[in-house]
Design an enzyme around this catalytic site. Structure first.
Site, mmCIF file in Angstrom:
data_model
loop_
_atom_site.group_PDB
_atom_site.id
_atom_site.type_symbol
_atom_site.label_atom_id
_atom_site.label_comp_id
_atom_site.label_asym_id
_atom_site.label_seq_id
_atom_site.Cartn_x
_atom_site.Cartn_y
_atom_site.Cartn_z
ATOM 1 N N GLU A 286 1.021 -0.832 0.065
ATOM 2 C CA GLU A 286 0.013 -0.184 0.197
ATOM 3 C C GLU A 286 0.932 1.226 0.147
ATOM 4 O O GLU A 286 0.877 1.623 0.810
ATOM 5 C CB GLU A 286 -1.403 -0.160 1.514
ATOM 6 C CG GLU A 286 -1.936 1.411 0.971
ATOM 7 C CD GLU A 286 -2.962 1.300 2.831
ATOM 8 O OE1 GLU A 286 -2.570 2.393 3.136
ATOM 9 O OE2 GLU A 286 -3.466 0.470 3.240
ATOM 10 N N LYS B 122 -11.713 -0.984 6.421
ATOM 11 C CA LYS B 122 -9.867 -1.409 7.210
ATOM 12 C C LYS B 122 -10.384 0.011 8.601
ATOM 13 O O LYS B 122 -11.378 0.488 8.791
ATOM 14 C CB LYS B 122 -9.398 -0.257 6.496
ATOM 15 C CG LYS B 122 -8.298 0.321 7.241
ATOM 16 C CD LYS B 122 -7.419 1.552 6.563
ATOM 17 C CE LYS B 122 -6.279 2.255 7.305
ATOM 18 N NZ LYS B 122 -5.140 2.902 5.979
#
Length: 217
Positions: free
Chosen positions: A43, A133
């Site tokens: 990421e 998340k």
């Protein structure tokens, strides 16, 4: 189908390296180190200078598709669109932005919005988020996953921020399907010790796989 397969790859990878760096050179060195350590989920956050161009470069070099390359700290649709055009496999936001979710759904790109409440988690599900998340996880500890999973057993949660080698097992036991690791993973890069980054990456992968195996017994 591409989005579904990408979600499966993220779940299979388990550990997502959240990369923040002061320069393109450092970011790429961190990516190389965590990859050597066995981490396949990357990421690249938008706080890195030239992040979109770095994502494009990484995706172009990822000819064997060994890595899953995503964009993090995506705050708006303009940035999300730029990252998607650059080839990002998934989009991650620190908060829940319905417009970003709708854009990603439009283009069938996996998206993980950040939440800390049941209300936001429900909204994320309604907008089609397969993985949610939990951020910043450090403010709550593994108990927040147990609390969220109570009313939402169908949701898949990925805690980010606050996951360490000492508590990763607790997060998995609490219901984490994947984990995002930032400074705990890349701290060696601050002093140029990329071997430490590689070693730490291998430890996180090993601990996660061990925890998942225990949960599935």
């Amino acid at each position: 189908m591409k989005r579904i397969k990408m979600i499966e790859k993220i779940l299979e990878a388990g550990v997502i390296a959240v990369i923040r760096a002061e320069s393109k050179e450092k970011a790429i060195q961190i990516v190389e180190a965590v990859q050597k350590g066995g981490i396949r989920g990357i990421e690249l956050t938008m706080t890195v200078p030239g992040a979109v161009d770095i994502i494009k470069e990484l995706c172009k070099a990822n000819t064997d598709h060994e890595l899953i390359i995503g964009a993090g700290t995506v705050l708006d649709t303009e940035t999300a669109a730029a990252c998607i055009r650059a080839g990002a496999d998934f989009i991650v936001s620190p908060s829940l932005n319905p417009e970003v979710l709708k854009l990603c759904n439009r283009y069938r790109v996996a998206v993980m919005p950040g939440v800390v409440t049941v209300r936001d988690a429900v909204e994320a599900l309604e907008y089609g988020a397969e993985i949610i998340k939990v951020f910043p996880a450090s403010l709550f500890g593994p108990g927040i996953l147990s609390a969220l999973k109570g009313p939402l057993p169908q949701a898949n949660f990925m805690p980010t921020g606050g996951v360490t080698l000492d508590n990763i097992k607790d997060w998995v036991k609490a219901g984490a399907v994947a984990v995002g690791i930032g400074s705990e993973l890349t701290k060696g890069a601050k002093t140029g010790d990329y071997e430490l980054v590689e070693k730490t990456a291998a430890q996180f992968v090993g601990q996660f796989q061990k925890a998942i195996a225990e949960v599935r017994k």
